[in-house]
Scaffold this motif. Structure first.
Motif, short mmCIF file in Angstrom:
data_model
loop_
_atom_site.label_atom_id
_atom_site.label_comp_id
_atom_site.label_asym_id
_atom_site.label_seq_id
_atom_site.Cartn_x
_atom_site.Cartn_y
_atom_site.Cartn_z
N ALA A 239 0.83 -1.22 0.00
CA ALA A 239 0.00 0.00 0.00
C ALA A 239 0.86 1.26 0.00
O ALA A 239 0.52 2.26 -0.66
N LEU A 240 1.97 1.23 0.72
CA LEU A 240 2.85 2.39 0.75
C LEU A 240 3.46 2.65 -0.61
O LEU A 240 3.51 3.80 -1.08
N GLY A 241 3.92 1.60 -1.28
CA GLY A 241 4.49 1.77 -2.61
C GLY A 241 3.49 2.37 -3.58
O GLY A 241 3.82 3.26 -4.39
N LYS A 242 2.25 1.89 -3.52
CA LYS A 242 1.21 2.41 -4.41
C LYS A 242 0.89 3.88 -4.08
O LYS A 242 0.68 4.70 -4.97
N ALA A 243 0.83 4.19 -2.78
CA ALA A 243 0.48 5.55 -2.37
C ALA A 243 1.55 6.57 -2.74
O ALA A 243 1.25 7.74 -3.01
N LEU A 244 2.81 6.14 -2.77
CA LEU A 244 3.90 7.04 -3.10
C LEU A 244 3.98 7.35 -4.60
O LEU A 244 4.55 8.37 -5.00
N ALA A 245 3.44 6.48 -5.41
CA ALA A 245 3.61 6.60 -6.86
C ALA A 245 3.16 7.96 -7.42
O ALA A 245 3.90 8.57 -8.21
N PRO A 246 1.96 8.47 -7.06
CA PRO A 246 1.56 9.78 -7.62
C PRO A 246 2.52 10.91 -7.25
O PRO A 246 2.80 11.79 -8.08
N SER A 247 3.03 10.91 -6.02
CA SER A 247 3.96 11.96 -5.59
C SER A 247 5.27 11.88 -6.37
O SER A 247 5.81 12.90 -6.82
N VAL A 248 5.78 10.67 -6.52
CA VAL A 248 7.02 10.49 -7.26
C VAL A 248 6.84 10.87 -8.72
O VAL A 248 7.70 11.53 -9.33
N LYS A 249 5.72 10.49 -9.28
CA LYS A 249 5.43 10.84 -10.68
C LYS A 249 5.41 12.35 -10.87
O LYS A 249 5.94 12.89 -11.85
N LYS A 250 4.82 13.06 -9.92
CA LYS A 250 4.74 14.52 -10.01
C LYS A 250 6.13 15.15 -9.86
O LYS A 250 6.50 16.06 -10.62
#
Length: 212
Positions: free
Chosen positions: A197-208
């Motif tokens: 869940a943490l990996g998935k939640a971080l994805a939008p922030s990293v993408k931005k």
């Protein structure tokens, strides 16, 4: 392809409280993050059990001070586009730091190490994303409960203290507490579901951050 360093402790290493071992490769949050970004990033997972922000722990045989390890890892993995720093849970122990503001000062030092490292002439200073740790819970492991005495209340202060540092240093911030719950086996580590869940939640922030 963007290069990302995931710098952390046992939550990044993928410690499994139920088995005493390690979660499978595909369940650890750095690898989930890479999978979520569909081949656009290469994530170097550098998690170590017991690692602190900047504090020595003489109760453990191996080096756990994050400030001592970080420069070598920056040099090992450069060029880097982003460094994700997720540390602080081990700082909560009273014999290490036991103070959220103290850990925030440690995070500030790690940020400065990333900013001032002597990169190769053609390598840029990477972006920085600081992740404040999940909320500690009382677990079934009595030793962990004793070692982490006071951390349940203390962990609630970390997001505010870390965000304050991130604003001052003009780096990105992410609070892991709302998207994760620690494993009740010990109240300190993530089970497979929550590290995913943490990996998935971080994805939008990293993408931005990386403009992907």
């Amino acid at each position: 392809m963007k290069n990302v360093l995931a710098f952390g402790d046992s939550l990044t290493w993928g410690a499994n409280a139920a088995t005493g071992g390690r979660h499978s490769f595909e369940d650890r949050w750095p690898n989930v993050l890479a999978e979520q970004l569909k081949g656009q990033v290469r994530v170097f997972a550098e998690g170590l059990n017991g690692r602190t922000t900047v504090f020595d722990d003489y109760a453990i045989a191996t080096e756990r001070n994050g400030a001592k390890a970080l420069p070598s890892l920056l040099g090992t993995h450069e060029p880097l586009d982003l460094v994700i720093i997720m540390l602080g849970t081990n700082d909560m122990r009273s014999h290490i730091c036991g103070n959220a503001a103290g850990s925030a000062m440690g995070i500030n030092r790690l940020i400065n190490i990333v900013k001032t490292f002597s990169y190769k002439p053609d390598h840029q200073v990477p972006e920085i994303l600081v992740v404040s740790p999940p909320l500690v819970e009382k677990g079934q492991d009595h030793l962990f409960n004793d070692v982490m005495a006071g951390a349940i209340e203390l962990s609630a202060e970390y997001a505010m203290q870390y965000e304050r540092v991130c604003i001052k240093e003009e780096v990105s911030f992410f609070n892991a507490a709302p998207v994760t719950r620690l494993d009740p086996v010990d109240g300190v580590h993530l089970d497979a579901k929550n590290t995913r869940a943490l990996g998935k939640a971080l994805a939008p922030s990293v993408k931005k951050i990386l403009s992907l």
